[in-house]
Design an enzyme around this catalytic site. Structure first.
Site, PDB file in Angstrom:
ATOM      1  N   LYS A 186      48.720  47.137 -49.499  1.00 35.99           N
ATOM      2  CA  LYS A 186      49.218  48.343 -50.176  1.00 35.99           C
ATOM      3  C   LYS A 186      50.705  48.487 -49.937  1.00 35.99           C
ATOM      4  O   LYS A 186      51.278  47.978 -48.970  1.00 35.99           O
ATOM      5  CB  LYS A 186      48.477  49.595 -49.707  1.00 35.99           C
ATOM      6  CG  LYS A 186      48.649  49.957 -48.211  1.00 35.99           C
ATOM      7  CD  LYS A 186      49.906  50.750 -47.886  1.00 35.99           C
ATOM      8  CE  LYS A 186      50.008  51.066 -46.401  1.00 35.99           C
ATOM      9  NZ  LYS A 186      51.339  51.602 -46.006  1.00 35.99           N
ATOM     10  N   VAL A 231      50.958  41.037 -40.750  1.00 38.67           N
ATOM     11  CA  VAL A 231      50.384  41.843 -39.667  1.00 38.67           C
ATOM     12  C   VAL A 231      51.441  42.791 -39.131  1.00 38.67           C
ATOM     13  O   VAL A 231      52.599  42.405 -38.944  1.00 38.67           O
ATOM     14  CB  VAL A 231      49.854  40.919 -38.547  1.00 38.67           C
ATOM     15  CG1 VAL A 231      49.405  41.732 -37.340  1.00 38.67           C
ATOM     16  CG2 VAL A 231      48.705  40.062 -39.075  1.00 38.67           C
ATOM     17  N   SER A 284      43.790  47.686 -41.915  1.00 35.01           N
ATOM     18  CA  SER A 284      42.953  48.611 -42.683  1.00 35.01           C
ATOM     19  C   SER A 284      42.254  47.885 -43.824  1.00 35.01           C
ATOM     20  O   SER A 284      41.094  48.162 -44.149  1.00 35.01           O
ATOM     21  CB  SER A 284      43.810  49.752 -43.239  1.00 35.01           C
ATOM     22  OG  SER A 284      44.334  50.545 -42.191  1.00 35.01           O
ATOM     23  N   ASP A 339      44.445  54.650 -43.778  1.00 35.44           N
ATOM     24  CA  ASP A 339      44.662  53.830 -44.968  1.00 35.44           C
ATOM     25  C   ASP A 339      43.398  53.148 -45.472  1.00 35.44           C
ATOM     26  O   ASP A 339      43.382  52.617 -46.588  1.00 35.44           O
ATOM     27  CB  ASP A 339      45.707  52.732 -44.689  1.00 35.44           C
ATOM     28  CG  ASP A 339      47.115  53.279 -44.519  1.00 35.44           C
ATOM     29  OD1 ASP A 339      47.385  54.387 -45.010  1.00 35.44           O
ATOM     30  OD2 ASP A 339      47.939  52.589 -43.895  1.00 35.44           O
TER      31      ASP A 339
END
Length: 314
Positions: A18, A104, A112, A145
């Protein structure tokens, strides 16, 4: 030879990263979280998560930044599997295998995403058919998230980010992401710096709500308008902790990006471009100049966590 019913085949789920197009941060709440208003967009950088029945609970990680992901009981994907099992009253251990492409600790919700994928994968492996609303509630227990990575597309998040409202957004957007060299940024550290900067300035964050400029840009599908509406209240804190990110932002804008911002809590920097060719040109310029050691091109919005394989029905 074991039947499919005795040993269900592995299930693989693909899940996107995202980017926060707008991240407005309000005061800290009594539970320690900050009130948020955020515009999420799912983008085409994916992790693949496979779950398989096993004698013991476990997790392995391969791909980008794999060494930085814990493989003990603190792994959020393994926690997701255990949470769904407990919710369903099951004691059926699984092994979770994660193939990573999402950076990461980069502000793109890689952990998430893996948790969201694991919920979907285990639900299918165990044949639970858990209602979507219950999966979203479990996702919210795991992290702010996680519900959005189940949802995908474009959405507005409120509360601490876990309360979602879909957005009827138009357009296909072309992104270039620059993962930062070295260690990532921890989300708690960035929020701590956000609080420190406000305390130092003697200011109190306002209660956040979606900006009219962002909502208008999403409805129009205009990439230029969207870039102008970018806001990330955590960006000053991320830049304070990683001053080198300012150089990346400046370079990307200088090389023709429509807009740029730190993704979430950072340190990945996201650039929006005018189209596919512009994204290629920007990626080449950033790497050729030495500003970026690595770049990722992506489009958005894309679907949330979804099955690649599922158990056969006997």
């Amino acid at each position: 030879m074991s039947s499919a019913m005795e040993t269900p085949p592995a299930v693989t789920v693909r899940v996107p990263a995202k980017v926060n197009l707008e991240l407005l941060v309000g005061p800290a709440r009594e539970d320690g979280y900050h009130a948020l208003s955020t515009a999420f967009q799912a983008v085409s950088i994916h992790d693949d998560v496979t779950v398989d029945a096993d004698d013991d609970w476990g997790v392995t990680v391969s791909g980008r930044d794999a060494a930085a992901v814990p493989t003990d009981e603190t792994n959020i994907a393994l926690r997701a599997a255990r949470l769904l099992a407990a919710h369903a009253g099951l004691d059926e251990p699984v092994h979770v295998s994660i193939r990573k492409d999402i950076p990461v600790a980069g502000g793109m919700a890689g952990g998430s995403a893996d948790a969201a994928a694991t919920l979907i994968a285990c639900d299918h492996l165990w044949g639970l058919g858990t209602p979507r609303e219950e999966l979203l509630e479990l996702a919210a227990e795991l992290g702010s998230d996680v519900p959005f990575l189940l949802h995908g597309g474009t959405a507005i998040g409120s509360g601490r980010g876990e309360l979602l409202a879909p957005v009827l957004a138009r357009g296909r957007f072309h992104w270039v992401f620059v993962p930062a060299k070295g260690a990532g940024l921890s989300t708690p550290a960035v929020y701590g710096e956000f609080d420190r900067l406000h305390a130092e300035a003697g200011t109190t964050p306002a209660d956040p709500e979606p900006s009219p400029a962002m909502m208008s840009a999403l409805r129009s599908g205009d990439a230029t308008a969207l870039a102008r509406a970018f806001t990330n209240d955590l960006q000053p804190a991320a830049l304070a902790l990683r001053p080198d990110l300012a150089t990346v932002l400046e370079a990307g804008l200088g090389f023709g990006a429509l807009g740029g911002l730190v993704s979430g809590s950072g340190p990945t920097v996201a650039f929006l471009t005018a189209g596919a060719e512009s994204a290629i040109d920007l990626a080449v310029a950033l790497t050729a100049s030495g500003v970026a050691h690595d770049v990722l091109r992506a489009t958005g919005p894309v679907h949330g966590a979804h099955l690649l394989t599922a158990p056969r029905i006997s």
